[in-house]
Design an enzyme around this catalytic site. Structure first.
Site, PDB file in Angstrom:
ATOM      1  CG  ASP A  11      -1.605   1.226   1.512  1.00  0.00           C
ATOM      2  OD1 ASP A  11      -2.283   1.713   0.593  1.00  0.00           O
ATOM      3  OD2 ASP A  11      -1.492   1.761   2.650  1.00  0.00           O
ATOM      4  CG  ASP A  13      -1.439   7.736   0.444  1.00  0.00           C
ATOM      5  OD1 ASP A  13      -0.367   8.311   0.203  1.00  0.00           O
ATOM      6  OD2 ASP A  13      -2.393   7.702  -0.366  1.00  0.00           O
TER       7      ASP A  13
HETATM    8 MG   LIG Z   1      -2.931   3.081   3.566  1.00  0.00          MG
END
Ligand SMILES: [Mg+2]
Ligand SMILES: [Zn+2]
Length: 185
Positions: A11, A13
């Protein structure tokens, strides 16, 4: 026929960089300490590094595909200074209400990445800071890693506890998660 390679699907952020909700400016990109080292180690262990990220800010009109591309270029530029990098980026530009197959916890982005790069799902892992990352990974039978620390630790841990999902590995930082994943072999 090419043999399948293992991948570390990550992932963006809250996992690689500080989650500013809708990051729209490469100048505000803040990468967590240890991320470069973690990615360098994973690559040294033969993993392809693929980023899979929900970017509904595009459909919400908050930023453009071009801005996302600039952020990804900046991320790789910074990582390159640490001898690390991300081999490919996949992002979902839609909103939840668009009901697309690519937004995590959907598996569309991950499946696309596995196909495009001839990756072995049985030797690959998905690492993120949200339950939706864990769900997307486990839906495809990947090993899952959860980053439980960081600026939003309490919120993220509460979210995980209130779900029925259990990552295979959980640790405070991305580096710790990756080290544990690599130690599992
Ligand atoms: Mg995230
Ligand atoms: Zn989508």
């Amino acid at each position: 026929m090419r043999s399948l390679e293992p991948a570390l699907l990550v992932d963006r952020d809250g996992t690689l960089n500080v989650d500013l909700n809708y990051l729209d400016d490469a100048d505000r990109l803040e990468i967590f300490r240890g991320v470069g080292a973690a990615l360098r180690l994973a690559r040294a262990h033969g993993f392809r590094i693929i980023c899979v990220t929900n970017q509904s800010g595009i459909a919400r009109g908050l930023y453009t595909h071009e801005q996302v591309a600039q952020i990804h270029a900046r991320l790789n530029h910074r990582l390159a200074a640490e001898g690390a990098g991300i081999d490919a980026f996949y992002y979902c530009p839609h909103r939840p209400e668009d009901r697309c197959p690519c937004r995590k916890p959907g598996t569309g982005l991950l499946e696309q990445a596995l196909r495009d790069h001839h990756l072995d799902p049985h030797r690959s892992a998905m690492v993120g800071d949200r339950v939706l990352d864990v769900i997307a990974g486990e839906s495809l039978g990947l090993v899952t890693g959860f980053v439980s620390g960081g600026p939003r630790a309490e919120e993220r841990q509460r979210e995980l506890r209130s779900s029925d999902h259990h990552p295979d590995v959980a640790a405070d930082t991305f580096l710790q998660v990756v080290l544990r994943l690599l130690a599992r072999g």
